[in-house]
Design an enzyme around this catalytic site. Sequence first.
Site, PDB file in Angstrom:
ATOM      1  N   LYS A 185      39.208  28.762  41.355  1.00  5.98           N
ATOM      2  CA  LYS A 185      40.079  29.593  42.196  1.00  5.98           C
ATOM      3  C   LYS A 185      39.328  30.203  43.374  1.00  5.98           C
ATOM      4  CE  LYS A 185      41.237  32.371  38.938  1.00  5.98           C
ATOM      5  NZ  LYS A 185      40.418  31.803  37.871  1.00  5.98           N
ATOM      6  N   ARG A 242      48.248  40.257  37.062  1.00  4.38           N
ATOM      7  CA  ARG A 242      47.830  39.803  35.729  1.00  4.38           C
ATOM      8  C   ARG A 242      48.774  40.269  34.633  1.00  4.38           C
ATOM      9  NH1 ARG A 242      41.289  39.582  35.392  1.00  4.38           N
ATOM     10  NH2 ARG A 242      41.111  38.009  36.992  1.00  4.38           N
ATOM     11  N   ARG A 268      27.385  26.361  34.424  1.00  6.66           N
ATOM     12  CA  ARG A 268      27.161  27.488  35.336  1.00  6.66           C
ATOM     13  C   ARG A 268      26.346  28.580  34.643  1.00  6.66           C
ATOM     14  NH1 ARG A 268      32.258  30.485  37.993  1.00  6.66           N
ATOM     15  NH2 ARG A 268      32.282  31.645  36.049  1.00  6.66           N
ATOM     16  N   ARG A 308      23.252  33.071  32.454  1.00  4.03           N
ATOM     17  CA  ARG A 308      24.215  33.976  31.813  1.00  4.03           C
ATOM     18  C   ARG A 308      24.200  33.738  30.307  1.00  4.03           C
ATOM     19  NH1 ARG A 308      29.716  33.829  35.439  1.00  4.03           N
ATOM     20  NH2 ARG A 308      28.779  34.306  37.450  1.00  4.03           N
ATOM     21  N   ARG A 361      37.995  33.561  26.431  1.00  2.08           N
ATOM     22  CA  ARG A 361      38.525  33.925  27.754  1.00  2.08           C
ATOM     23  C   ARG A 361      39.652  32.982  28.163  1.00  2.08           C
ATOM     24  NH1 ARG A 361      32.944  34.246  30.501  1.00  2.08           N
ATOM     25  NH2 ARG A 361      32.138  36.175  29.643  1.00  2.08           N
TER      26      ARG A 361
END
Length: 191
Positions: free
Chosen positions: A13, A88, A127, A133, A144
């Site tokens: 996005k 949201r 990623r 991360r 998620r």
Amino acid sequence: MRLIIMGPPGAGKGTQAKYIAEHFKIPAISTGDIFRANVTEGTPLGVEAKRYMDAGEYVPDEVTNRMVRNRIDEPDAVGGFLLDGYPRTVAQVEELDGMIRFTGHRLDAVVCLTVDQDEIVGRLLQRAQVEGRADDTEDVIRRRQDLYLEQTAPLIEIYKQRDLVHEVDGIGEVDEVTARIFQALDVIPES
């Protein structure tokens, strides 16, 4: 043009928002960016939002709505905008409807990037590895994704009932996905 881009975390996005905004000469407005800017600037809304963020809680709709309203009232958004990360909740959909109606315009389209969940998990794991991360494990990423589906399905349905949703395959090279988005939006009359 007044647009929303939706899609699960990792769908691209943010990347696509940049190209869409540039193409239509409108600002790409990310709620994450709005939160960070308000917190950094120490605005009253930023101070309020930071309390929730520091506690690991969602920023309440009321605070988020005020931040979005303030941002879309800025001069660069008068001719339109692209929202990423908002709305949201159903309450936020209703609030956004009022904000746009107040300006005498309407929402033009909702771009919904569709991506296979396993593809997204792979992207996000890669990623996470590249960016170090450690908290982005496969379980966390899948949770998620599930949360996104639970929370967003009702919103997509609302916008489908209004005939605003343009589902776009988010798999492929960035420029391929961008071309599909522009093709989908090419038929939209601007408000």
